[in-house]
Motif scaffolding. Sequence first.
Motif, short mmCIF file in Angstrom:
data_model
loop_
_atom_site.label_atom_id
_atom_site.label_comp_id
_atom_site.label_asym_id
_atom_site.label_seq_id
_atom_site.Cartn_x
_atom_site.Cartn_y
_atom_site.Cartn_z
N PRO A 101 0.76 -1.29 0.01
CA PRO A 101 0.05 0.03 0.03
C PRO A 101 0.70 1.26 -0.13
O PRO A 101 0.41 2.46 -0.52
N THR A 102 2.05 1.28 0.47
CA THR A 102 2.98 2.57 0.61
C THR A 102 3.79 2.75 -0.77
O THR A 102 4.42 3.85 -0.73
N GLY A 103 3.69 1.60 -1.66
CA GLY A 103 4.73 1.94 -2.59
C GLY A 103 4.48 3.05 -3.55
O GLY A 103 5.49 3.61 -4.04
N GLY A 104 3.22 3.41 -3.67
CA GLY A 104 3.01 4.51 -4.52
C GLY A 104 3.51 5.79 -3.97
O GLY A 104 4.11 6.81 -4.75
N TYR A 105 3.57 5.91 -2.71
CA TYR A 105 4.18 7.14 -2.02
C TYR A 105 5.87 6.98 -2.15
O TYR A 105 6.43 8.19 -2.47
N ILE A 106 6.64 5.81 -1.94
CA ILE A 106 7.76 5.73 -2.31
C ILE A 106 8.25 6.05 -3.87
O ILE A 106 9.07 6.88 -4.14
N ILE A 107 7.28 5.84 -4.99
CA ILE A 107 7.58 5.99 -6.08
C ILE A 107 7.08 7.56 -6.38
O ILE A 107 7.95 8.12 -7.23
N GLY A 108 6.21 8.10 -6.00
CA GLY A 108 5.93 9.44 -5.78
C GLY A 108 6.90 10.38 -5.23
O GLY A 108 7.33 11.42 -5.85
N PHE A 109 7.79 10.03 -4.31
CA PHE A 109 8.96 10.78 -3.76
C PHE A 109 9.79 11.05 -4.86
O PHE A 109 10.47 12.24 -4.89
N ILE A 110 10.26 10.20 -5.80
CA ILE A 110 11.00 10.23 -6.90
C ILE A 110 10.65 11.41 -7.83
O ILE A 110 11.28 12.60 -8.12
N VAL A 111 9.47 11.29 -7.97
CA VAL A 111 8.75 12.45 -8.92
C VAL A 111 8.84 13.78 -8.27
O VAL A 111 9.14 14.77 -8.63
N ALA A 112 8.37 13.65 -7.08
CA ALA A 112 8.13 14.95 -6.29
C ALA A 112 9.63 15.71 -6.01
O ALA A 112 9.70 16.80 -5.99
N ALA A 113 10.72 14.76 -5.72
CA ALA A 113 12.08 15.51 -5.67
C ALA A 113 12.52 16.08 -6.83
O ALA A 113 12.99 17.01 -6.78
N GLY A 114 12.11 15.41 -7.92
CA GLY A 114 12.47 15.82 -9.46
C GLY A 114 11.74 17.31 -9.45
O GLY A 114 12.35 18.30 -9.97
N LEU A 115 10.54 17.47 -9.48
CA LEU A 115 9.76 18.47 -9.47
C LEU A 115 9.96 19.74 -8.57
O LEU A 115 10.38 20.84 -9.11
N THR A 116 10.26 19.59 -7.15
CA THR A 116 10.80 20.48 -6.53
C THR A 116 12.10 21.03 -6.86
O THR A 116 12.58 22.01 -6.74
N GLY A 117 12.93 19.95 -7.26
CA GLY A 117 14.40 20.22 -7.81
C GLY A 117 14.37 21.25 -9.09
O GLY A 117 15.24 21.90 -9.24
N TRP A 118 13.42 20.88 -10.09
CA TRP A 118 13.13 21.70 -11.13
C TRP A 118 12.96 23.01 -10.71
O TRP A 118 13.26 23.95 -11.45
N LEU A 119 12.01 23.13 -9.75
CA LEU A 119 11.46 24.45 -9.48
C LEU A 119 12.53 25.17 -8.96
O LEU A 119 12.70 26.51 -9.10
N ALA A 120 13.36 24.54 -8.15
CA ALA A 120 14.40 25.11 -7.41
C ALA A 120 15.66 25.60 -8.24
O ALA A 120 16.23 26.67 -7.83
N GLN A 121 15.61 24.96 -9.37
CA GLN A 121 16.84 25.40 -10.50
C GLN A 121 16.39 26.49 -11.16
O GLN A 121 16.81 27.17 -11.98
N ARG A 122 15.05 26.97 -10.82
CA ARG A 122 14.42 28.11 -11.46
C ARG A 122 14.36 29.39 -10.49
O ARG A 122 13.41 30.29 -10.67
N SER A 123 14.95 29.01 -9.35
CA SER A 123 14.82 29.86 -8.01
C SER A 123 13.41 30.27 -7.78
O SER A 123 13.15 31.40 -6.88
N ILE A 124 12.57 29.23 -7.74
CA ILE A 124 11.00 29.58 -7.24
C ILE A 124 11.25 29.46 -5.75
O ILE A 124 10.19 30.17 -4.95
N ASP A 125 12.01 28.60 -5.11
CA ASP A 125 11.93 28.34 -3.71
C ASP A 125 12.93 29.31 -2.77
O ASP A 125 13.34 29.04 -1.81
N ARG A 126 13.55 30.56 -3.56
CA ARG A 126 14.57 31.35 -2.80
C ARG A 126 13.23 32.24 -1.88
O ARG A 126 14.22 32.99 -1.19
N ARG A 127 12.33 32.42 -2.09
CA ARG A 127 11.42 33.28 -1.16
C ARG A 127 10.29 32.33 -0.73
O ARG A 127 10.11 31.34 -1.29
N VAL A 128 9.91 32.92 0.39
CA VAL A 128 8.98 31.89 0.93
C VAL A 128 7.77 31.60 0.41
O VAL A 128 7.46 30.30 0.37
#
Length: 194
Positions: A101-128
């Motif tokens: 049952p928890t496997g989808g969350y673990i796979i989702g973590f990979i995609v979520a890290a990619g998305l937040t990383g992509w946004l970070a590389q565009r400086s989205i996360d530098r302000r609150v």
Amino acid sequence: MSSLTAAVRRPTLADRLVSRSILTDVMLVAGGAAFTGLLAQIAVPLWPVPITGQTLAVLLVGSTLGALRGMVSLAVYAVLGIAGVPWFSEATSGWHVVAGPTGGYIIGFIVAAGLTGWLAQRSIDRRVLGAVASFAAGTLITFAIGLPWLAASLGLTLSQTLEAGLYPFIVGGIVKTLLAAGIIPLAWKLTSRK
């Protein structure tokens, strides 16, 4: 354009702190996987999905390392957990965890890290506010993959899926999003003073 050139044009927090090389990339990826495994041990046992610190780790790892290294880090976390490293929640490991049952969350973590990383590389996360949006998006991706997997794994209805896999996590997800949205912009400010 090489990945190194892209990294220079779109530096991450990790790039600000350490020089980019294959060795540092390997160490950062391994460190991100280990950090996720460590925070996974902060758990409130619930069935079928425990409340854990993993999602906070995913947001921080993706944002700090960037899209590619963040995704690789969480993929390493998943693969080593399947191989027997006891760092899934409550010190579990094995294929049965990801197939369950928890496997989808673990796979989702990979995609979520990619998305937040992509946004970070565009400086989205530098302000609150940008960080809140980035981390909320990462959290939603985790649920978008985790909930259907949970439903299919246990044969749940939509209502049962939401009760088991979403509602108990809303408050914690908001808290983790806000916590990460405080940490990352502060880290950028502190490193820009160096």
